[in-house]
Motif scaffolding. Structure first.
Motif, PDB file in Angstrom:
ATOM      1  N   ILE A  21       5.841   1.395  -4.966  1.00  0.00           N
ATOM      2  CA  ILE A  21       5.462   2.628  -4.273  1.00  0.00           C
ATOM      3  C   ILE A  21       6.709   3.259  -3.660  1.00  0.00           C
ATOM      4  O   ILE A  21       7.436   2.615  -2.902  1.00  0.00           O
ATOM      5  CB  ILE A  21       4.415   2.335  -3.183  1.00  0.00           C
ATOM      6  CG1 ILE A  21       3.131   1.788  -3.816  1.00  0.00           C
ATOM      7  CG2 ILE A  21       4.108   3.598  -2.377  1.00  0.00           C
ATOM      8  CD1 ILE A  21       2.103   1.310  -2.798  1.00  0.00           C
ATOM      9  N   TYR A  46       3.688   8.190  -0.474  1.00  0.00           N
ATOM     10  CA  TYR A  46       2.302   8.614  -0.659  1.00  0.00           C
ATOM     11  C   TYR A  46       2.011   9.776   0.282  1.00  0.00           C
ATOM     12  O   TYR A  46       2.714   9.989   1.285  1.00  0.00           O
ATOM     13  CB  TYR A  46       1.316   7.457  -0.471  1.00  0.00           C
ATOM     14  CG  TYR A  46       0.884   7.156   0.946  1.00  0.00           C
ATOM     15  CD1 TYR A  46      -0.346   7.609   1.433  1.00  0.00           C
ATOM     16  CD2 TYR A  46       1.683   6.397   1.796  1.00  0.00           C
ATOM     17  CE1 TYR A  46      -0.755   7.316   2.727  1.00  0.00           C
ATOM     18  CE2 TYR A  46       1.279   6.096   3.083  1.00  0.00           C
ATOM     19  CZ  TYR A  46       0.059   6.565   3.547  1.00  0.00           C
ATOM     20  OH  TYR A  46      -0.352   6.282   4.831  1.00  0.00           O
ATOM     21  N   PHE A  82      -3.904  -1.930  -2.733  1.00  0.00           N
ATOM     22  CA  PHE A  82      -4.077  -1.506  -1.345  1.00  0.00           C
ATOM     23  C   PHE A  82      -3.169  -2.286  -0.400  1.00  0.00           C
ATOM     24  O   PHE A  82      -2.629  -1.722   0.562  1.00  0.00           O
ATOM     25  CB  PHE A  82      -5.540  -1.658  -0.920  1.00  0.00           C
ATOM     26  CG  PHE A  82      -5.802  -1.208   0.494  1.00  0.00           C
ATOM     27  CD1 PHE A  82      -5.704   0.133   0.840  1.00  0.00           C
ATOM     28  CD2 PHE A  82      -6.127  -2.131   1.484  1.00  0.00           C
ATOM     29  CE1 PHE A  82      -5.929   0.554   2.149  1.00  0.00           C
ATOM     30  CE2 PHE A  82      -6.360  -1.717   2.788  1.00  0.00           C
ATOM     31  CZ  PHE A  82      -6.258  -0.370   3.120  1.00  0.00           C
ATOM     32  N   VAL A 101      -3.287   2.248  -6.820  1.00  0.00           N
ATOM     33  CA  VAL A 101      -2.242   1.288  -6.464  1.00  0.00           C
ATOM     34  C   VAL A 101      -2.858   0.168  -5.640  1.00  0.00           C
ATOM     35  O   VAL A 101      -3.942   0.314  -5.057  1.00  0.00           O
ATOM     36  CB  VAL A 101      -1.088   1.960  -5.686  1.00  0.00           C
ATOM     37  CG1 VAL A 101      -0.492   3.098  -6.488  1.00  0.00           C
ATOM     38  CG2 VAL A 101      -1.547   2.454  -4.323  1.00  0.00           C
ATOM     39  N   HIS A 126      -0.218  -3.437  -1.059  1.00  0.00           N
ATOM     40  CA  HIS A 126       1.122  -2.863  -1.196  1.00  0.00           C
ATOM     41  C   HIS A 126       1.216  -1.531  -0.450  1.00  0.00           C
ATOM     42  O   HIS A 126       2.246  -1.226   0.168  1.00  0.00           O
ATOM     43  CB  HIS A 126       1.463  -2.668  -2.674  1.00  0.00           C
ATOM     44  CG  HIS A 126       1.634  -3.947  -3.424  1.00  0.00           C
ATOM     45  ND1 HIS A 126       1.815  -4.001  -4.795  1.00  0.00           N
ATOM     46  CD2 HIS A 126       1.651  -5.240  -2.997  1.00  0.00           C
ATOM     47  CE1 HIS A 126       1.932  -5.264  -5.177  1.00  0.00           C
ATOM     48  NE2 HIS A 126       1.832  -6.030  -4.107  1.00  0.00           N
ATOM     49  N   LEU A 127       0.138  -0.742  -0.517  1.00  0.00           N
ATOM     50  CA  LEU A 127       0.114   0.526   0.212  1.00  0.00           C
ATOM     51  C   LEU A 127       0.216   0.277   1.714  1.00  0.00           C
ATOM     52  O   LEU A 127       0.950   0.980   2.423  1.00  0.00           O
ATOM     53  CB  LEU A 127      -1.169   1.289  -0.109  1.00  0.00           C
ATOM     54  CG  LEU A 127      -1.333   2.647   0.586  1.00  0.00           C
ATOM     55  CD1 LEU A 127      -0.304   3.646   0.077  1.00  0.00           C
ATOM     56  CD2 LEU A 127      -2.750   3.189   0.389  1.00  0.00           C
ATOM     57  N   CYS A 128      -0.504  -0.728   2.209  1.00  0.00           N
ATOM     58  CA  CYS A 128      -0.463  -1.052   3.639  1.00  0.00           C
ATOM     59  C   CYS A 128       0.939  -1.468   4.073  1.00  0.00           C
ATOM     60  O   CYS A 128       1.405  -1.088   5.157  1.00  0.00           O
ATOM     61  CB  CYS A 128      -1.455  -2.162   3.963  1.00  0.00           C
ATOM     62  SG  CYS A 128      -3.188  -1.652   3.894  1.00  0.00           S
ATOM     63  N   ALA A 145      -0.248   8.674  -4.608  1.00  0.00           N
ATOM     64  CA  ALA A 145       0.871   7.753  -4.451  1.00  0.00           C
ATOM     65  C   ALA A 145       1.947   8.119  -5.456  1.00  0.00           C
ATOM     66  O   ALA A 145       1.652   8.457  -6.610  1.00  0.00           O
ATOM     67  CB  ALA A 145       0.424   6.309  -4.661  1.00  0.00           C
ATOM     68  N   VAL A 181      -4.162   7.471  -5.048  1.00  0.00           N
ATOM     69  CA  VAL A 181      -3.704   6.349  -4.243  1.00  0.00           C
ATOM     70  C   VAL A 181      -4.577   5.108  -4.444  1.00  0.00           C
ATOM     71  O   VAL A 181      -4.107   3.973  -4.282  1.00  0.00           O
ATOM     72  CB  VAL A 181      -3.646   6.764  -2.755  1.00  0.00           C
ATOM     73  CG1 VAL A 181      -5.032   6.791  -2.136  1.00  0.00           C
ATOM     74  CG2 VAL A 181      -2.715   5.871  -1.961  1.00  0.00           C
ATOM     75  N   LYS A 182      -5.818   5.303  -4.848  1.00  0.00           N
ATOM     76  CA  LYS A 182      -6.699   4.156  -5.053  1.00  0.00           C
ATOM     77  C   LYS A 182      -6.357   3.377  -6.324  1.00  0.00           C
ATOM     78  O   LYS A 182      -6.928   2.307  -6.562  1.00  0.00           O
ATOM     79  CB  LYS A 182      -8.155   4.605  -5.064  1.00  0.00           C
ATOM     80  CG  LYS A 182      -8.627   5.076  -3.687  1.00  0.00           C
ATOM     81  CD  LYS A 182     -10.105   5.371  -3.643  1.00  0.00           C
ATOM     82  CE  LYS A 182     -10.530   5.774  -2.233  1.00  0.00           C
ATOM     83  NZ  LYS A 182     -11.977   6.051  -2.122  1.00  0.00           N
ATOM     84  N   ASP A 202       3.078   1.694   4.154  1.00  0.00           N
ATOM     85  CA  ASP A 202       2.693   2.519   5.302  1.00  0.00           C
ATOM     86  C   ASP A 202       3.244   1.935   6.601  1.00  0.00           C
ATOM     87  O   ASP A 202       3.808   2.657   7.433  1.00  0.00           O
ATOM     88  CB  ASP A 202       1.172   2.625   5.369  1.00  0.00           C
ATOM     89  CG  ASP A 202       0.694   3.447   6.546  1.00  0.00           C
ATOM     90  OD1 ASP A 202       0.781   4.686   6.485  1.00  0.00           O
ATOM     91  OD2 ASP A 202       0.236   2.844   7.542  1.00  0.00           O
TER      92      ASP A 202
END
Length: 325
Positions: A224, A227, A173, A171, A175-177, A205, A168-169, A180
């Protein structure tokens, strides 16, 4: 700081006890609360205290009798409009005296949460009590499933893997937030940054790539699609000291959810139990758990003061944590 410092007559000695509720003053006091939780067999993550504390250092509270900590509760803020209550615990010798109810009321009244939607997790048989005391209403049930690590686990068969899995690191961060928050219902970047960085955490991810545009047919755009995480947890099952807890698994489709689940379970050593909490409203997630031959071990009820918290249960294949959402 806020307190309820009224004297309460002890049921055992007849002498008055000085009861008060206060905010925790350090992460170590959050760890103390999780030690009590672990003793009840709730299996918290080994390193959860830091992630919880990073999200909201003002959100944890201890109850004291005569200056000695005897219970605790969390009411943690997420963003501007949401908060989650959890980790309500009272040491066995102090149960049945009304302390837990008083602690919860003091925290709710003093935390100025009137404009926020508040969520919490309840044992199924305590829904009515929570509704009366805290004004929350039932939204859906969650089922906890248990599996055991095995060298022969292959996951649920599917024709192909719909996404590529990467740490996951790798991708972006931000975009991950965004992804989520679109599932959880509210942003939680401080929590998420700490969560995916826990020692021993495996966080993956699921990403897909598509052509970025007609002008450059060789350039690919990555997005994404889901995840998932699995972490060390405290265990009280048979002779195992550390189990694993999966959560979250957020995925845009059942195929991606299944792919992430299989990859995470594959990291569990043989003979080590693992747990995942699944919203019963997500039929695809429940089907995945059944087809993976997991054992149903408990049920809880998710409750809110307003609506459903904006959670997209259709994309939740594993809840992050029952303790704090």
């Amino acid at each position: 700081m806020f307190e309820d410092s009224r004297a309460t007559e002890s049921e055992t000695s007849g002498s008055p006890d000085t009861f008060r509720v206060r905010q925790v003053t350090s992460q170590s006091e959050v760890s103390l609360m999780l030690e009590w939780v672990a003793a009840e067999g709730w299996r918290p993550g080994v390193y959860d205290a830091e992630s919880y504390y990073r999200q909201d250092p003002t959100g944890f509270h201890l109850a004291e009798v005569d200056g000695v900590p005897v219970g605790g509760v969390a009411l943690v803020k997420y963003g501007e409009n949401f908060a989650f209550g959890g980790n309500l615990i009272m040491k066995p010798a102090f149960r049945g005296k009304g302390y837990a109810r008083r602690m919860a009321r003091v925290v709710m009244e003093a935390s100025d949460m009137s404009d926020r939607n508040i969520g919490l997790e309840s044992m199924v048989d305590l829904q009515d009590a929570y509704s009366r005391v805290l004004g929350v209403q039932f939204a859906w049930k969650n089922t906890r499933f248990r599996g055991v690590g095995s060298n022969t686990f292959t996951g649920v068969k599917q024709d192909d893997n719909p996404a590529a899995l990467v740490p996951v690191k790798e991708v972006d961060f931000e975009h991950l937030c965004v992804f989520d928050a679109s599932v959880f219902g509210t942003p939680r970047p401080a929590f998420l940054k700490s969560w995916i960085s826990q020692p021993g955490m495996v966080a993956l991810a699921a990403v897909t790539t598509t052509p970025a545009g007609e002008d450059d047919e060789h350039r690919q755009e990555t997005r994404i699609a889901g995840y998932g995480c699995i972490r060390l947890s405290v265990e009280s099952y048979k002779d195992v000291n550390f189990s694993r807890r999966i959560g979250p698994i957020f995925a845009e489709s059942a195929a991606v959810g299944s792919q992430l689940f299989a990859a995470l379970v594959a990291t569990v050593p043989p003979g080590v139990p693992y747990y995942i909490d699944v919203p019963e409203t997500n039929e695809s997630a429940m089907k995945l758990a059944r087809e993976s031959v997991l054992e149903s071990v408990s049920q809880t009820a998710r409750m809110f003061t307003k609506g459903d918290g904006g959670v997209k249960c259709s994309m939740v294949y594993g809840i992050t944590t029952l303790e704090l959402g």
